[in-house]
Design a protein around this motif. Structure first.
Motif, PDB file in Angstrom:
ATOM      1  N   LEU A   1       0.854  -1.173   0.000  1.00 35.45           N
ATOM      2  CA  LEU A   1       0.000   0.000   0.000  1.00 35.45           C
ATOM      3  C   LEU A   1       0.888   1.221   0.000  1.00 35.45           C
ATOM      4  O   LEU A   1       1.787   1.331   0.837  1.00 35.45           O
ATOM      5  CB  LEU A   1      -0.899  -0.027   1.232  1.00 35.45           C
ATOM      6  N   ALA A   2       0.719   2.111  -0.941  1.00 35.28           N
ATOM      7  CA  ALA A   2       1.531   3.324  -1.008  1.00 35.28           C
ATOM      8  C   ALA A   2       0.633   4.540  -0.881  1.00 35.28           C
ATOM      9  O   ALA A   2      -0.409   4.625  -1.499  1.00 35.28           O
ATOM     10  CB  ALA A   2       2.290   3.375  -2.325  1.00 35.28           C
ATOM     11  N   GLY A   3       1.051   5.451  -0.068  1.00 40.23           N
ATOM     12  CA  GLY A   3       0.383   6.730   0.062  1.00 40.23           C
ATOM     13  C   GLY A   3       1.274   7.799  -0.511  1.00 40.23           C
ATOM     14  O   GLY A   3       2.255   7.515  -1.189  1.00 40.23           O
ATOM     15  N   ARG A   4       0.970   9.028  -0.200  1.00 36.44           N
ATOM     16  CA  ARG A   4       1.772  10.126  -0.739  1.00 36.44           C
ATOM     17  C   ARG A   4       3.203  10.093  -0.222  1.00 36.44           C
ATOM     18  O   ARG A   4       4.143  10.320  -0.961  1.00 36.44           O
ATOM     19  CB  ARG A   4       1.118  11.450  -0.413  1.00 36.44           C
ATOM     20  N   ASP A   5       3.404   9.819   1.051  1.00 32.45           N
ATOM     21  CA  ASP A   5       4.741   9.891   1.630  1.00 32.45           C
ATOM     22  C   ASP A   5       5.209   8.618   2.319  1.00 32.45           C
ATOM     23  O   ASP A   5       6.299   8.596   2.868  1.00 32.45           O
ATOM     24  CB  ASP A   5       4.803  11.033   2.652  1.00 32.45           C
ATOM     25  N   VAL A   6       4.396   7.573   2.327  1.00 37.22           N
ATOM     26  CA  VAL A   6       4.789   6.352   3.025  1.00 37.22           C
ATOM     27  C   VAL A   6       4.434   5.115   2.204  1.00 37.22           C
ATOM     28  O   VAL A   6       3.546   5.147   1.371  1.00 37.22           O
ATOM     29  CB  VAL A   6       4.130   6.224   4.422  1.00 37.22           C
ATOM     30  N   LEU A   7       5.159   4.048   2.485  1.00 38.66           N
ATOM     31  CA  LEU A   7       4.875   2.740   1.900  1.00 38.66           C
ATOM     32  C   LEU A   7       4.586   1.811   3.070  1.00 38.66           C
ATOM     33  O   LEU A   7       5.367   1.742   4.020  1.00 38.66           O
ATOM     34  CB  LEU A   7       6.082   2.254   1.099  1.00 38.66           C
ATOM     35  N   MET A   8       3.457   1.120   3.013  1.00 33.52           N
ATOM     36  CA  MET A   8       3.032   0.250   4.108  1.00 33.52           C
ATOM     37  C   MET A   8       2.901  -1.182   3.588  1.00 33.52           C
ATOM     38  O   MET A   8       2.611  -1.398   2.421  1.00 33.52           O
ATOM     39  CB  MET A   8       1.686   0.710   4.659  1.00 33.52           C
ATOM     40  N   ARG A   9       3.101  -2.159   4.486  1.00 33.28           N
ATOM     41  CA  ARG A   9       2.894  -3.568   4.112  1.00 33.28           C
ATOM     42  C   ARG A   9       2.025  -4.239   5.171  1.00 33.28           C
ATOM     43  O   ARG A   9       1.988  -3.834   6.326  1.00 33.28           O
ATOM     44  CB  ARG A   9       4.215  -4.292   3.960  1.00 33.28           C
ATOM     45  N   SER A  10       1.352  -5.288   4.725  1.00 31.76           N
ATOM     46  CA  SER A  10       0.515  -6.080   5.617  1.00 31.76           C
ATOM     47  C   SER A  10       0.711  -7.552   5.275  1.00 31.76           C
ATOM     48  O   SER A  10       0.773  -7.920   4.102  1.00 31.76           O
ATOM     49  CB  SER A  10      -0.960  -5.716   5.447  1.00 31.76           C
ATOM     50  N   PHE A  11       0.828  -8.372   6.308  1.00 28.19           N
ATOM     51  CA  PHE A  11       0.933  -9.817   6.113  1.00 28.19           C
ATOM     52  C   PHE A  11      -0.339 -10.545   6.556  1.00 28.19           C
ATOM     53  O   PHE A  11      -0.373 -11.765   6.577  1.00 28.19           O
ATOM     54  CB  PHE A  11       2.135 -10.381   6.895  1.00 28.19           C
ATOM     55  N   ASN A  12      -1.374  -9.777   6.912  1.00 27.58           N
ATOM     56  CA  ASN A  12      -2.586 -10.411   7.421  1.00 27.58           C
ATOM     57  C   ASN A  12      -3.843  -9.889   6.722  1.00 27.58           C
ATOM     58  O   ASN A  12      -4.872  -9.709   7.349  1.00 27.58           O
ATOM     59  CB  ASN A  12      -2.685 -10.247   8.937  1.00 27.58           C
ATOM     60  N   GLY A  13      -3.734  -9.661   5.437  1.00 24.36           N
ATOM     61  CA  GLY A  13      -4.906  -9.258   4.671  1.00 24.36           C
ATOM     62  C   GLY A  13      -5.375  -7.841   4.941  1.00 24.36           C
ATOM     63  O   GLY A  13      -6.528  -7.525   4.695  1.00 24.36           O
ATOM     64  N   GLY A  14      -4.507  -7.003   5.463  1.00 28.46           N
ATOM     65  CA  GLY A  14      -4.853  -5.607   5.690  1.00 28.46           C
ATOM     66  C   GLY A  14      -5.426  -5.301   7.051  1.00 28.46           C
ATOM     67  O   GLY A  14      -5.910  -4.196   7.282  1.00 28.46           O
ATOM     68  N   ILE A  15      -5.392  -6.250   7.963  1.00 27.20           N
ATOM     69  CA  ILE A  15      -5.870  -5.972   9.322  1.00 27.20           C
ATOM     70  C   ILE A  15      -4.923  -5.006  10.024  1.00 27.20           C
ATOM     71  O   ILE A  15      -5.345  -4.049  10.655  1.00 27.20           O
ATOM     72  CB  ILE A  15      -6.047  -7.274  10.121  1.00 27.20           C
ATOM     73  N   THR A  16      -3.614  -5.253   9.896  1.00 31.48           N
ATOM     74  CA  THR A  16      -2.615  -4.337  10.441  1.00 31.48           C
ATOM     75  C   THR A  16      -1.568  -4.056   9.371  1.00 31.48           C
ATOM     76  O   THR A  16      -1.359  -4.854   8.469  1.00 31.48           O
ATOM     77  CB  THR A  16      -1.905  -4.918  11.685  1.00 31.48           C
ATOM     78  N   PHE A  17      -0.923  -2.908   9.492  1.00 28.76           N
ATOM     79  CA  PHE A  17       0.107  -2.485   8.555  1.00 28.76           C
ATOM     80  C   PHE A  17       1.336  -2.020   9.309  1.00 28.76           C
ATOM     81  O   PHE A  17       1.241  -1.547  10.447  1.00 28.76           O
ATOM     82  CB  PHE A  17      -0.395  -1.313   7.692  1.00 28.76           C
ATOM     83  N   SER A  18       2.500  -2.133   8.662  1.00 29.10           N
ATOM     84  CA  SER A  18       3.721  -1.542   9.195  1.00 29.10           C
ATOM     85  C   SER A  18       4.377  -0.729   8.083  1.00 29.10           C
ATOM     86  O   SER A  18       4.284  -1.070   6.904  1.00 29.10           O
ATOM     87  CB  SER A  18       4.679  -2.612   9.721  1.00 29.10           C
ATOM     88  N   GLN A  19       5.032   0.355   8.474  1.00 24.59           N
ATOM     89  CA  GLN A  19       5.660   1.233   7.503  1.00 24.59           C
ATOM     90  C   GLN A  19       6.986   0.652   7.040  1.00 24.59           C
ATOM     91  O   GLN A  19       7.795   0.209   7.854  1.00 24.59           O
ATOM     92  CB  GLN A  19       5.891   2.617   8.103  1.00 24.59           C
ATOM     93  N   VAL A  20       7.211   0.644   5.717  1.00 26.13           N
ATOM     94  CA  VAL A  20       8.452   0.111   5.142  1.00 26.13           C
ATOM     95  C   VAL A  20       9.052   1.084   4.121  1.00 26.13           C
ATOM     96  O   VAL A  20       9.791   0.687   3.243  1.00 26.13           O
ATOM     97  CB  VAL A  20       8.224  -1.274   4.492  1.00 26.13           C
ATOM     98  N   THR A  21       8.745   2.358   4.259  1.00 28.41           N
ATOM     99  CA  THR A  21       9.259   3.373   3.348  1.00 28.41           C
ATOM    100  C   THR A  21      10.776   3.396   3.403  1.00 28.41           C
ATOM    101  O   THR A  21      11.353   3.388   4.486  1.00 28.41           O
ATOM    102  CB  THR A  21       8.699   4.755   3.740  1.00 28.41           C
ATOM    103  N   PRO A  22      11.448   3.421   2.242  1.00 28.19           N
ATOM    104  CA  PRO A  22      12.909   3.532   2.257  1.00 28.19           C
ATOM    105  C   PRO A  22      13.345   4.780   3.010  1.00 28.19           C
ATOM    106  O   PRO A  22      12.668   5.801   2.954  1.00 28.19           O
ATOM    107  CB  PRO A  22      13.283   3.638   0.770  1.00 28.19           C
ATOM    108  N   PRO A  23      14.468   4.732   3.713  1.00 32.43           N
ATOM    109  CA  PRO A  23      14.933   5.883   4.490  1.00 32.43           C
ATOM    110  C   PRO A  23      15.059   7.141   3.630  1.00 32.43           C
ATOM    111  O   PRO A  23      15.625   7.113   2.542  1.00 32.43           O
ATOM    112  CB  PRO A  23      16.312   5.445   4.992  1.00 32.43           C
ATOM    113  N   GLY A  24      14.467   8.236   4.105  1.00 34.18           N
ATOM    114  CA  GLY A  24      14.554   9.515   3.416  1.00 34.18           C
ATOM    115  C   GLY A  24      13.703   9.627   2.174  1.00 34.18           C
ATOM    116  O   GLY A  24      13.790  10.599   1.441  1.00 34.18           O
ATOM    117  N   ALA A  25      12.864   8.644   1.905  1.00 33.62           N
ATOM    118  CA  ALA A  25      12.115   8.615   0.648  1.00 33.62           C
ATOM    119  C   ALA A  25      10.756   9.276   0.774  1.00 33.62           C
ATOM    120  O   ALA A  25      10.137   9.270   1.818  1.00 33.62           O
ATOM    121  CB  ALA A  25      11.927   7.170   0.185  1.00 33.62           C
ATOM    122  N   SER A  26      10.333   9.819  -0.319  1.00 31.78           N
ATOM    123  CA  SER A  26       8.965  10.285  -0.492  1.00 31.78           C
ATOM    124  C   SER A  26       8.465   9.559  -1.731  1.00 31.78           C
ATOM    125  O   SER A  26       8.963   9.769  -2.827  1.00 31.78           O
ATOM    126  CB  SER A  26       8.933  11.798  -0.692  1.00 31.78           C
TER     127      SER A  26
END
Length: 105
Positions: A1-26
């Protein structure tokens, strides 16, 4: 899942997400590419093009150019990756090592 300034991932079908944006990236959605062969995710950052092989836990810089705009990427049946970038003028790159290094084509 990508938003304007962050990249998020989920391993449980979208119940929870964690941010995985590359350092310093937009990041915006237009600057992401997934190679279905290697499962590498490529992204454009202020430092150039990076990729992850572990769902965003770590990122590797593969094209260090702050001005590059990742436009498109595709894998040829021969296994060679091709990338089109825009840096004022379009540039066509190729990689014969799954995107670890790139050369102008």
């Amino acid at each position: 899942l990508a938003g304007r300034d962050v990249l998020m991932r989920s391993f449980n079908g979208g119940i929870t997400f964690s941010q995985v944006t590359p350092p310093g990236a937009s990041i915006n959605l237009g600057s992401l590419f997934i190679d279905s062969t290697t499962r590498r995710l490529f992204a454009r950052t202020p430092n150039g093009v990076v990729f992850t092989e572990n769902y965003g836990a770590s990122w590797t810089l593969c094209l260090p150019d702050a001005n590059v705009q990742l436009v498109s990427m595709a894998r040829h049946p021969s296994g060679v990756l091709f990338m089109l970038t825009e840096e004022g003028t379009d540039k066509f790159w190729k990689s014969e090592d799954d995107g670890s290094t790139w050369e102008l084509n």
